[in-house]
Design a protein around this motif. Structure first.
Motif, PDB file in Angstrom:
ATOM      1  N   HIS A   1     -46.768  11.207  38.400  1.00  0.00           N
ATOM      2  CA  HIS A   1     -45.261  10.407  37.812  1.00  0.00           C
ATOM      3  C   HIS A   1     -44.676  10.242  36.756  1.00  0.00           C
ATOM      4  CE1 HIS A   1     -44.794   9.441  42.638  1.00  0.00           C
ATOM      5  NE2 HIS A   1     -46.214   8.581  41.743  1.00  0.00           N
ATOM      6  N   VAL A   2     -45.009  11.416  35.361  1.00  0.00           N
ATOM      7  CA  VAL A   2     -44.525  11.679  34.024  1.00  0.00           C
ATOM      8  C   VAL A   2     -43.675  12.080  34.022  1.00  0.00           C
ATOM      9  CG1 VAL A   2     -45.204  11.740  31.632  1.00  0.00           C
ATOM     10  CG2 VAL A   2     -46.401  10.787  33.560  1.00  0.00           C
ATOM     11  N   HIS A   3     -42.156  11.854  34.134  1.00  0.00           N
ATOM     12  CA  HIS A   3     -41.353  12.427  33.879  1.00  0.00           C
ATOM     13  C   HIS A   3     -40.438  12.894  32.589  1.00  0.00           C
ATOM     14  CE1 HIS A   3     -36.904  13.540  35.040  1.00  0.00           C
ATOM     15  NE2 HIS A   3     -36.252  13.473  33.935  1.00  0.00           N
ATOM     16  N   ALA A   4     -40.313  13.792  32.168  1.00  0.00           N
ATOM     17  CA  ALA A   4     -40.352  14.082  31.034  1.00  0.00           C
ATOM     18  C   ALA A   4     -38.518  14.382  30.920  1.00  0.00           C
ATOM     19  CB  ALA A   4     -41.041  15.823  30.307  1.00  0.00           C
ATOM     20  N   ILE A   5     -38.094  13.825  29.770  1.00  0.00           N
ATOM     21  CA  ILE A   5     -36.035  13.507  29.700  1.00  0.00           C
ATOM     22  C   ILE A   5     -36.067  14.604  29.411  1.00  0.00           C
ATOM     23  CG2 ILE A   5     -36.552  10.934  29.979  1.00  0.00           C
ATOM     24  CD1 ILE A   5     -34.706  12.832  26.920  1.00  0.00           C
ATOM     25  N   LYS A   6     -34.217  14.840  29.332  1.00  0.00           N
ATOM     26  CA  LYS A   6     -34.029  16.216  28.696  1.00  0.00           C
ATOM     27  C   LYS A   6     -33.302  15.246  28.285  1.00  0.00           C
ATOM     28  CE  LYS A   6     -33.726  19.929  31.437  1.00  0.00           C
ATOM     29  NZ  LYS A   6     -34.289  19.240  33.251  1.00  0.00           N
ATOM     30  N   ASP A   7     -32.899  15.776  26.852  1.00  0.00           N
ATOM     31  CA  ASP A   7     -31.936  15.243  25.993  1.00  0.00           C
ATOM     32  C   ASP A   7     -30.343  14.893  26.401  1.00  0.00           C
ATOM     33  OD1 ASP A   7     -31.330  13.969  23.433  1.00  0.00           O
ATOM     34  OD2 ASP A   7     -30.187  15.495  22.724  1.00  0.00           O
ATOM     35  N   GLY A   8     -30.393  13.245  26.626  1.00  0.00           N
ATOM     36  CA  GLY A   8     -29.723  13.396  26.598  1.00  0.00           C
ATOM     37  C   GLY A   8     -29.567  12.756  28.239  1.00  0.00           C
TER      38      GLY A   8
ATOM     39  N   TRP B   1     -42.397   8.357  14.610  1.00  0.00           N
ATOM     40  CA  TRP B   1     -43.502   9.430  15.606  1.00  0.00           C
ATOM     41  C   TRP B   1     -42.705  10.769  15.792  1.00  0.00           C
ATOM     42  CZ3 TRP B   1     -48.217   7.454  18.773  1.00  0.00           C
ATOM     43  CH2 TRP B   1     -49.559   7.150  17.755  1.00  0.00           C
ATOM     44  N   PRO B   2     -43.270  11.495  15.927  1.00  0.00           N
ATOM     45  CA  PRO B   2     -42.803  13.218  16.899  1.00  0.00           C
ATOM     46  C   PRO B   2     -42.029  13.058  18.302  1.00  0.00           C
ATOM     47  CG  PRO B   2     -45.010  13.240  16.774  1.00  0.00           C
ATOM     48  CD  PRO B   2     -44.423  12.423  15.958  1.00  0.00           C
ATOM     49  N   GLU B   3     -42.610  12.157  18.785  1.00  0.00           N
ATOM     50  CA  GLU B   3     -42.240  11.554  20.147  1.00  0.00           C
ATOM     51  C   GLU B   3     -41.160  11.516  20.791  1.00  0.00           C
ATOM     52  OE1 GLU B   3     -43.885  10.154  19.020  1.00  0.00           O
ATOM     53  OE2 GLU B   3     -44.208   8.134  21.157  1.00  0.00           O
ATOM     54  N   THR B   4     -40.625  10.017  19.544  1.00  0.00           N
ATOM     55  CA  THR B   4     -40.411   9.004  19.713  1.00  0.00           C
ATOM     56  C   THR B   4     -38.444   9.433  20.199  1.00  0.00           C
ATOM     57  OG1 THR B   4     -39.400   9.081  17.634  1.00  0.00           O
ATOM     58  CG2 THR B   4     -40.612   7.595  17.661  1.00  0.00           C
ATOM     59  N   MET B   5     -38.026   8.494  21.306  1.00  0.00           N
ATOM     60  CA  MET B   5     -36.562   8.940  21.888  1.00  0.00           C
ATOM     61  C   MET B   5     -36.070   7.255  21.655  1.00  0.00           C
ATOM     62  SD  MET B   5     -37.242   8.476  26.204  1.00  0.00           S
ATOM     63  CE  MET B   5     -37.635   7.817  26.914  1.00  0.00           C
TER      64      MET B   5
END
Ligand code: FMN
Ligand code: FE2
Ligand code: FE2
Length: 411
Positions: free
Chosen positions: A122-129, A150-154
């Motif tokens: 249940h971990v979903h990696a977002i696409k930009d936008g 950090w490198p992973e910030t959104m």
């Protein structure tokens, strides 16, 4: 603290790290800092960033969730803008209360969610936008903003309400009071306080990523942002442009010029170098340039970094110690390199006893900082009349240079 409704269906929850703690285990926060968490309710409910797994923080956030009728059982999504443990430390435990919650995070955050929290499903990696429709006119949109800090910030944007959940960006040190959560609730003194605290926060934890801040600001410039909800500090409801402009200005100091101000940092074992400090400062003041003064090792590096970051001019006063720089100053310069305190006008003054050495090491230690140095004022033993005069003169010369170089007005 209590939960606060920001706008219909959107809430802020928060805790304060108390004064006396060190932020990131390094930085003094004599006035504490807040950790903010947010809830957005549509047909589905999302929590944006959690909190640190420390003290009574989880208990406090739990009771603030209860105030607004939210519990782990009815949370559908956890939006993880950032995996630093001040926001995600509680994630592992929190998720056990409802393993069906879907975690939304950046692609780069996935291995961190795995390794920090032991969570793999249940971990979903977002696409930009990418967008996530919660129903009831609440659509979240996600933007990769890598390396802030950090490198992973959104960041997460609530499309209909035009609210940006910016995580660490646009944040500040300083405790937040239940009655003064929004910019429009602050007195002018409180505004002044958060301005200083935002600068110190920036210089301590964001400065070295300034190029990425500029990239992030450019990326977000297309959004019609009406409110900024950071993960530390106050919410910018009345005038979010203030903090955006401030951050843009802070980021620009990386390439320079910063403000028409000078920071004097000095250290002295037996008072010979110390004797010149007041002359240097008089010289600077004769040109009406504001001066910030710090002594090492006594003064706090987090404060030194803040004033150095926003000053176009730097003066370093130090003697030679064991053929090299006075060690507390070597530490300051090491941090200047780490935090990219670059593109300054500068000079050094200092005493030596035998054959010197600080000067040479300073040259090597500042190679990557792109500082323009005026000629140093260096002498053997006790300073004489000539050195005292030279100190005044060099202070004035630097002030004149800074005035020409730093045309920007700083509030
Ligand atoms: C522990 C120690 C180490 C020193 N190492 C050097 C050195 O390597 N080279 C040198 O020229 N002077 C050295 N000195 C002499 C100092 O640089 C000199 O006493 C100077 O005047 C100190 O300036 P201050 O009074 O501002 O502390 C040393 C002094 C001390 C106490
Ligand atoms: Fe962070
Ligand atoms: Fe943070």
């Amino acid at each position: 603290m209590k939960s606060v409704e920001i706008t219909k269906g959107v809430y802020r929850m928060g805790v304060n790290i108390e004064p006396g703690n060190l932020f990131e285990g390094i930085w003094s926060i004599p006035d504490g800092t807040s950790i903010n968490s947010y809830v957005v309710k549509g047909d589905k409910t999302a929590v944006i960033d959690l909190t640190q797994n420390k003290d009574d923080f989880p208990r406090s956030i739990t009771s603030q969730m209860e105030e607004i009728g939210v519990s782990p059982a009815n949370i559908d999504y956890i939006i993880v803008n950032h995996m630093e443990p001040d926001h995600s430390g509680w994630l592992r435990k929190f998720r056990t209360k409802n393993p069906e919650m879907e975690i939304y995070c950046s692609q780069k955050a996935v291995p961190l969610v795995n390794e920090f929290c032991g969570i793999f499903d249940h971990v979903h990696a977002i696409k930009d936008g990418e967008t996530l429709d919660l129903g009831q006119g609440k659509t979240l949109q996600f933007f990769d903003t890598p390396n802030i800090h950090w490198p992973e910030t959104m960041m997460t944007f609530l499309v209909e309400d035009k609210i940006l959940f910016s995580c660490d960006a646009f944040g500040s040190y300083g405790e937040v009071d239940d009655n003064a959560v929004f910019d429009d609730q602050l007195s002018s003194d409180q505004h002044e306080f958060f301005k200083k605290e935002a600068l110190r926060y920036y210089a301590n934890i964001v400065a070295s990523f300034s190029a990425f801040v500029e990239r992030g600001l450019k990326k977000l410039s297309g959004l019609d942002i009406r409110m900024i909800c950071p993960s530390h500090g106050i919410i910018w409801r009345e005038n979010p442009a203030v903090i955006v402009e401030r951050y843009a200005r802070y980021a620009s100091y990386l390439k320079g010029p910063a403000c028409a101000e000078i920071t004097v940092i000095w250290g002295s074992m037996y008072g010979n170098t110390a004797k010149l400090v007041s002359e240097v400062i008089k010289g600077i003041r004769s040109e009406k340039i504001p001066v910030h003064q710090y002594r090492v090792p006594e003064d706090d590096i987090g404060f030194i970094l803040a004033d150095a970051w926003k000053s176009a001019g730097i003066v370093l006063g130090m003697p030679t110690y064991e053929y090299q720089m006075f060690p507390p100053m070597a530490h300051v310069i090491d941090d200047f390199n780490r935090k990219k305190v670059q593109n300054k006008k500068a000079f050094r003054f200092g005493s030596y006893g035998w054959s010197g050495g600080a000067e040479k090491e300073l040259g090597t230690a500042t190679e990557k900082l792109h500082w323009d140095f005026l000629e140093s004022v260096e002498w053997q033993g006790a300073p004489g009349e000539a050195e005292m005069k030279m100190a005044f003169q060099r202070g004035r010369e630097l002030a004149v240079l800074v005035k020409e170089f730093a045309s920007k007005a700083c509030d």
